[in-house]
Enzyme design. Structure first.
Site, mmCIF file in Angstrom:
data_model
loop_
_atom_site.group_PDB
_atom_site.id
_atom_site.type_symbol
_atom_site.label_atom_id
_atom_site.label_comp_id
_atom_site.label_asym_id
_atom_site.label_seq_id
_atom_site.Cartn_x
_atom_site.Cartn_y
_atom_site.Cartn_z
ATOM 1 N N GLU A 90 0.651 0.632 46.111
ATOM 2 C CA GLU A 90 -0.308 0.556 44.998
ATOM 3 C C GLU A 90 -0.218 -0.774 44.249
ATOM 4 O O GLU A 90 -1.234 -1.327 43.830
ATOM 5 C CB GLU A 90 -0.043 1.718 44.029
ATOM 6 C CG GLU A 90 -1.131 1.847 42.981
ATOM 7 C CD GLU A 90 -0.783 2.889 41.934
ATOM 8 O OE1 GLU A 90 -1.355 2.805 40.850
ATOM 9 O OE2 GLU A 90 0.062 3.763 42.207
ATOM 10 N N ASP A 91 1.011 -1.283 44.075
ATOM 11 C CA ASP A 91 1.208 -2.431 43.175
ATOM 12 C C ASP A 91 1.499 -3.771 43.859
ATOM 13 O O ASP A 91 1.652 -4.780 43.191
ATOM 14 C CB ASP A 91 2.370 -2.124 42.197
ATOM 15 C CG ASP A 91 2.041 -0.965 41.270
ATOM 16 O OD1 ASP A 91 0.836 -0.668 41.139
ATOM 17 O OD2 ASP A 91 2.954 -0.359 40.702
#
Length: 746
Positions: A90-91
């Protein structure tokens, strides 16, 4: 060595990893430890240079989550690795394919389940929160570890919530209370469930939380003395029977005390079962665990008299999440009721760490459990393409708490159902065809209708007819998601017809008020009924669930000296009276979601209105919900509707505070009861009339056999005035209780 991290940060990260490694013990193999080390080095490199809101290096969060997964839930290497990697996709720039290549397919699947949805995937009218949650639950089909790691992730987020903005704190805390705490409960993670509830209360009701904590702390010495006095004779008797045991006092959690105060309408001092005594013993091999638990129960009830209706046998029939124990409430010293919980060490481990972790990942050969059946129900719900994410979330919530009643088929087979289940719920639980053609049932040879609510122990014979078909009105009383899903499925072919019928009804009703069915008007109506869009509004009206009886009051012009309204819709006058349509609208004011919304005395000037569901009064803890018309609706923080909004549409929630209110007054309902005597009514009205800033609207008293009940409808300026009045009324001789009733019918 990572050049993007300072030496102090590197030392901090190393300390966190060492703490994690100390939790492994013999549970994790050497090969597993090597894979975990590899995952840590990979994640540390991927998150390098990124900080959390608290200022710590980001990698601290995945390590803390992995620590909870390992030490507090007791999962294995795959879960620990997934926890360390849960934010990488996600990051950072790494993909799920990278994760699969480096750590295998199992880890990749779990990480995928933990990765949030992107904005593009979320449909326009569905809540992003609800859609994310639905996606995460879909992984239940493959791997329940996703949910367990997600709970660990949420627990660490709650432990570090101080660094977030107030509106984010509210959103996350409410979402936790609405979904994650019940989910932890369902999976048997009692310790985590309790901490999630307490932390949620800390952020949604900080003052109340601090007060209860202070009261618990101040009574500690007296409580310890009572516990010692209570357990001394039990300890002595258990030792004489050569039982290997550990006995301890367990304090009721802050949240459960607050919850009891709310639901029972009692004060802190009236919550009688603050303490529970827990006996955990090592069973002897030559006798069944159940028999030994009942032997200990017999010893306790020889010493203290039991409360007849408070013996709970969760061993013969364990709870849905695997919880096993024997509970009894007895009259202890000094006239105090005390709950005693009796468990073996095995039962205690299941109770503390959760049945899911216990049997899924320790190689136990366990027959199909209640938990497996529950997971199967969730999969069925997920496979229903008709329900949108918000609807799914509501249905899932209904299925979270453990089954509370047990009913029997005519052949004596046992069926677990949620409390409040009806004949139709039972019929669909057995078979879809049985539900579709159900016309009633016989319970203990007595004929009952389809809406009859079942009681634990009922033996139910379903009666059917080939001509019977599912009835849309069933949705008004059935409560299980399975039954609701089946009935809705039977009607999905009629969906277009319902939409069309609903549209016609709404347009006809608006026409009577000379109002055009503009998108703005439909938005306001949808928002008023807490629906996501106009299609949902049309469907609800078309199926007969919304009568639109309040339409006239929603559409009235602003009234002076009344409670603030939610909004004012555009009005059209008769052409003979007015040559053109005139608009009444609240002045648009830019709303700062990060800041605190200030509630001024004139709601129209400030662009806010008070929610009808909870009737907030100036001075109470409140929050704001920004509706689709950019208008703020003010709810009390403990309002169930507000809790639902925060958990499903948290991005529209803002913090709110009152200014001093002097002119505008608000209608409040107070209920009194006590012993009737001459002059008591006069004393009540005298106290009210002498208190400044309070005016009476209606006073109603009713007496019966020396007991009176009174209803007072008063106009007050703020909650302080109300508290002062309640305190003064409580001092009147004969009055037993004074309660504020929050919903008011005008």
């Amino acid at each position: 060595m990572n050049t993007l991290q300072t030496k102090a940060e590197q030392r901090l990260i190393a300390d966190y990893y060492d703490d994690l490694a100390r939790t492994f013990g013999q549970r994790i193999s050497d090969e597993g430890k090597e894979r975990i080390q590899k995952a840590f080095e990979f994640a540390n490199s991927a998150h390098a240079g990124v900080k959390r809101k608290s200022g710590e290096p980001y990698i601290i969060h995945p390590l803390a989550v992995a620590h909870i997964v390992s030490s507090e839930i007791g999962l294995g290497a795959t879960s620990i690795i997934s926890a360390i990697l849960h934010d990488v996709v996600e990051d950072t720039d790494y993909t799920l394919e990278d994760i699969e290549n480096l750590f295998g397919e199992k880890v990749s699947k779990v990480v995928d389940g933990l990765t949030k949805l992107s904005d593009e995937i979320t449909s326009t009218h569905d809540s992003k929160q609800a859609t994310n949650f639905r996606k995460m639950l879909m992984t239940l089909s493959d791997d329940v570890r996703v949910i367990l790691i997600k709970l660990a992730d949420r627990l660490h987020n709650m432990r570090t919530l101080d660094s977030m903005q107030p509106n984010k704190q509210l959103k996350i805390a409410a979402e936790t209370l609405y979904i994650f705490a019940p989910l932890a409960h369902r999976l048997g993670l009692y310790t985590i469930k309790t901490e999630l509830e307490d932390l949620s209360l800390k952020y949604t009701h900080p003052e109340t939380y601090s007060q209860i904590l202070f009261r618990l702390h101040s009574q500690k010495e007296r409580r310890d003395y009572l516990v010692e006095e209570f357990i001394a004779p039990i300890e002595s008797q258990l030792k004489s029977e050569n039982i290997n045991f550990n006995i301890s006092g367990r304090l009721k959690s802050v949240f459960s005390i607050w919850n009891k105060m709310q639901t029972k309408g009692v004060s802190f001092d009236e919550v009688y079962d603050l303490m529970a005594i827990r006996i955990v013993f090592n069973p002897k091999n030559n006798l069944s665990e159940k028999r030994q638990c009942f032997d200990i129960l017999s010893i306790i009830t020889d010493i203290y008299k039991p409360k007849p209706d408070r013996i709970r046998d969760w061993i013969t029939i364990p709870k849905a999440n695997g919880y096993e124990a024997l509970h009894v409430t007895v009259m202890g010293p000094q006239g105090k009721w005390v709950e005693v919980q009796i468990r073996t060490q095995r039962m205690d481990e299941i109770a503390e760490r959760g049945f899911a972790a216990h049997y899924k990942y320790k190689g136990d050969e366990t027959p199909e459990s209640e938990l497996d059946r529950w997971l199967e129900k969730i999969r069925e719900m997920l496979q229903n393409p008709e329900s949108d994410a918000l609807e799914f979330l509501d249905e899932f919530k209904m299925n979270l708490y453990s089954s509370e009643i047990i009913v029997f088929t005519p052949k004596g087979e046992m069926v677990n159902l949620p409390k409040g289940s009806t004949i139709i719920d039972f019929a669909y639980e057995i078979h879809t065809d049985l539900g579709n053609h159900c016309i009633g049932a016989k319970i203990n040879h007595k004929l009952v209708p389809v809406s009859h609510v079942l009681q634990s122990g009922d033996q139910v014979e379903i009666l059917t007819s080939k001509t019977q078909l599912p009835d849309i009105s069933w949705l008004k009383f059935i409560i299980t998601a399975k039954a609701k899903g089946k009935v809705k499925q039977a009607f999905k072919l009629d969906k277009k017809r319902h939409l069309e019928k609903g549209r016609e009804i709404i347009e006809e009703k608006l026409k009577k008020h000379n109002i055009k069915p503009s998108s703005d008007t439909l938005k306001k109506l949808s928002s008023y009924y807490n629906l996501s869009n106009k299609d949902q509004l049309y469907a609800q009206v078309g199926m007969g669930f919304l009568e639109l009886d309040e339409l006239e009051s929603i559409l009235k012009t602003r009234r002076e000296n009344k409670l603030a309204k939610f909004w004012t819709l555009s009005f059209g006058w008769n052409k003979k009276d007015k040559p053109e349509e005139k608009q009444f609208e609240f002045p648009k004011r830019k709303i700062d979601k990060k800041g605190t919304f200030i509630l001024k005395e004139n709601p129209e000037e400030s662009n806010y209105s008070l929610a009808k569901c909870c009737q907030p009064i100036p001075g109470e803890e409140v929050l704001g919900y920004i509706n689709s018309n950019n208008h703020v609706i003010i709810h009390k923080r403990n309002c169930p509707e507000a809790n639902k909004l925060m958990s499903q549409q948290g991005d529209r929630i803002i913090t709110a505070e009152w200014t001093k209110f002097k002119k505008r007054s608000y209608l409040s309902h107070i209920k009194l009861n006590g012993f009737d005597r001459v002059g008591i009514l006069n004393e009540v009205t005298t106290i009210i009339s002498k208190q400044n800033n309070i005016n009476m609207r209606t006073v109603m008293f009713d007496t019966h056999d020396g007991i009176f009940e009174g209803d007072l409808y008063l106009y007050i300026h703020n909650v302080e005035d109300l508290k002062n009045l309640i305190a003064r009324l409580m001092k009147i001789k004969g009055i037993d209780s004074v309660l504020r009733i929050e919903s008011i019918e005008e």
